[in-house]
Motif scaffolding. Structure first.
Motif, PDB file in Angstrom:
ATOM      1  N   SER A  54     -43.524  26.198  12.801  1.00  0.00           N
ATOM      2  CA  SER A  54     -43.862  26.446  14.201  1.00  0.00           C
ATOM      3  C   SER A  54     -43.282  27.759  14.705  1.00  0.00           C
ATOM      4  CB  SER A  54     -43.368  25.291  15.074  1.00  0.00           C
ATOM      5  OG  SER A  54     -41.947  25.220  15.059  1.00  0.00           O
ATOM      6  N   PHE A  55     -42.249  28.293  14.037  1.00  0.00           N
ATOM      7  CA  PHE A  55     -41.640  29.561  14.444  1.00  0.00           C
ATOM      8  C   PHE A  55     -42.115  30.742  13.592  1.00  0.00           C
ATOM      9  CE2 PHE A  55     -38.407  26.524  16.015  1.00  0.00           C
ATOM     10  CZ  PHE A  55     -38.389  26.915  17.343  1.00  0.00           C
ATOM     11  N   LYS A  56     -43.111  30.525  12.753  1.00  0.00           N
ATOM     12  CA  LYS A  56     -43.619  31.604  11.906  1.00  0.00           C
ATOM     13  C   LYS A  56     -44.752  32.351  12.599  1.00  0.00           C
ATOM     14  CE  LYS A  56     -42.525  29.863   7.262  1.00  0.00           C
ATOM     15  NZ  LYS A  56     -43.083  29.522   5.943  1.00  0.00           N
ATOM     16  N   SER A  57     -44.658  33.660  12.532  1.00  0.00           N
ATOM     17  CA  SER A  57     -45.752  34.489  13.016  1.00  0.00           C
ATOM     18  C   SER A  57     -46.879  34.500  11.986  1.00  0.00           C
ATOM     19  CB  SER A  57     -45.258  35.908  13.284  1.00  0.00           C
ATOM     20  OG  SER A  57     -44.801  36.505  12.073  1.00  0.00           O
ATOM     21  N   LEU A  58     -47.991  35.094  12.346  1.00  0.00           N
ATOM     22  CA  LEU A  58     -49.119  35.151  11.419  1.00  0.00           C
ATOM     23  C   LEU A  58     -48.762  35.941  10.160  1.00  0.00           C
ATOM     24  CD1 LEU A  58     -52.068  34.439  10.886  1.00  0.00           C
ATOM     25  CD2 LEU A  58     -52.727  36.534  12.087  1.00  0.00           C
ATOM     26  N   VAL A  66     -42.262  34.480   2.185  1.00  0.00           N
ATOM     27  CA  VAL A  66     -41.605  33.733   3.264  1.00  0.00           C
ATOM     28  C   VAL A  66     -41.953  32.259   3.100  1.00  0.00           C
ATOM     29  CG1 VAL A  66     -41.387  33.427   5.747  1.00  0.00           C
ATOM     30  CG2 VAL A  66     -41.740  35.717   4.804  1.00  0.00           C
ATOM     31  N   ASN A  67     -40.937  31.461   2.819  1.00  0.00           N
ATOM     32  CA  ASN A  67     -41.182  30.045   2.551  1.00  0.00           C
ATOM     33  C   ASN A  67     -40.723  29.179   3.714  1.00  0.00           C
ATOM     34  OD1 ASN A  67     -41.824  27.651   1.359  1.00  0.00           O
ATOM     35  ND2 ASN A  67     -40.281  27.747  -0.241  1.00  0.00           N
ATOM     36  N   TRP A  68     -39.427  28.956   3.849  1.00  0.00           N
ATOM     37  CA  TRP A  68     -38.903  28.064   4.865  1.00  0.00           C
ATOM     38  C   TRP A  68     -38.316  28.808   6.063  1.00  0.00           C
ATOM     39  CZ3 TRP A  68     -39.509  22.907   5.303  1.00  0.00           C
ATOM     40  CH2 TRP A  68     -39.956  22.208   4.166  1.00  0.00           C
ATOM     41  N   ILE A  69     -37.659  29.928   5.839  1.00  0.00           N
ATOM     42  CA  ILE A  69     -36.971  30.642   6.916  1.00  0.00           C
ATOM     43  C   ILE A  69     -37.835  31.806   7.388  1.00  0.00           C
ATOM     44  CG2 ILE A  69     -34.890  31.889   7.569  1.00  0.00           C
ATOM     45  CD1 ILE A  69     -33.412  30.395   5.376  1.00  0.00           C
ATOM     46  N   PRO A  70     -38.288  31.796   8.655  1.00  0.00           N
ATOM     47  CA  PRO A  70     -39.111  32.909   9.157  1.00  0.00           C
ATOM     48  C   PRO A  70     -38.302  34.199   9.231  1.00  0.00           C
ATOM     49  CG  PRO A  70     -39.269  30.959  10.576  1.00  0.00           C
ATOM     50  CD  PRO A  70     -38.129  30.725   9.653  1.00  0.00           C
TER      51      PRO A  70
END
Length: 313
Positions: A54-58, A66-70
């Motif tokens: 939910s905190f990942k940008s496009l 980028v897997n778990w940590i944005p």
């Protein structure tokens, strides 16, 4: 001597791994903690997944590295999800259609459970079986007759479609709450009520001043479970409320269609495209109030489960 030392060493090793009683050894603890960690991971994985995505940008979503940590704390997904869900107004409406029926259902279940536990009357066992049968019968069986009945009463599209059954002990899974109160009031010593009767207290006063305060754990359990079940109910809510009332779970079901209407996709505008991050943000917002309620009431919730015997004793 060597044989005795070998035997003593084997005994010590056995005590370390098996313990004195078989349940306090290292092997048992490893199996127990391993099982608990595995079960905990199964329950926590969806929440961790939703929170991370939910905190990942496009750009983060499209980046395979980028897997778990944005790479950044991106709140744009929540801004879009908030607009689509119309979060705060929908939240107030959801609380309106869940809290009031849950309160009514808890109060009525307490009265019915106390009546079954403390009074003897003709046909008591038959009525008790009928109450339990309402939980056994699938709600789909009574859906059409109930819908026709509510239509004749002209209560479709209003809170009365949930509140009226709850006020008559026919809310969502009311039989479970009646059974909880029935079992709890049976554990309350009759000597307390007999002493109150000697002092001139009536049945209503005994119920309100003695029985009900002692049944606080059962009240907490019944209200929280009822609140959650009314909150998550989408099938009956969609049929009874129509377009007049809505809830966060109902809005989440229409999330994709609503997003496409509000943000029509245009060439070259990637911000108008629905992605997994926005979906996860909408899901997090829909369950966030329940998580907050649980964290606030978890101490009373655990105590209520322990004292009300809901574990199946």
């Amino acid at each position: 001597m060597k044989r005795e030392k070998l035997e003593n060493s084997l005994v010590k090793i056995k005590r370390i791994f098996m313990g004195m009683q078989g349940t306090d050894g290292l092997l048992f603890k490893l199996l127990t903690y391993g099982l608990l960690i595995g079960i905990g991971f199964v329950y926590l994985y969806p929440l961790l997944y939703m929170g991370s995505f939910s905190f990942k940008s496009l750009d983060d979503l499209l980046n395979p590295l980028v897997n778990w940590i944005p790479t950044e704390f991106y709140l744009g997904n929540y801004e879009k999800a908030n607009e689509v869900l119309n979060f705060f107004s929908t939240l107030l409406e959801t609380l309106y259609v869940t809290v009031l029926p849950a309160l009514a259902q808890t109060a009525v279940a307490a009265v019915i459970g106390y009546g079954f536990a403390r009074f003897e009357f003709k046909g008591k066992k038959v009525f008790f079986v009928l109450v339990l049968a309402t939980f056994i019968i699938p709600p789909q069986v009574t859906l059409i007759p109930r819908y026709i009945f509510f239509n004749e009463l002209n209560i479709l599209g209003s809170l009365q479609a949930f509140l009226l059954p709850a006020a008559f002990g026919q809310g969502l899974n009311s039989a479970i709450f009646i059974l909880i109160f029935f079992q709890f009031f049976r554990m309350v010593p009759k000597a307390l009520e007999e002493a109150a009767q000697i002092d001139g207290a009536g049945h209503l006063r005994i119920f309100l001043t003695i029985a009900l305060p002692m049944a606080v754990p059962a009240v907490i359990i019944s209200f929280l479970f009822s609140f959650v079940w009314y909150w998550n109910e989408t099938y009956l809510a969609a049929i009874y409320f129509g377009d007049q009332l809505t809830t966060l779970p109902l809005q989440l079901q229409k999330f994709v269609a609503t997003f496409q209407k509000m943000f029509p996709a245009e060439m070259g505008l990637s911000g108008n495209q629905l992605n997994e991050g926005i979906k996860m943000a909408g899901t997090v917002l829909s369950i966030l109030p329940l998580l907050i309620v649980y964290f606030i009431t978890q101490r009373w919730f655990v105590e209520g489960v322990d004292r009300s015997g809901i574990t199946g004793e």
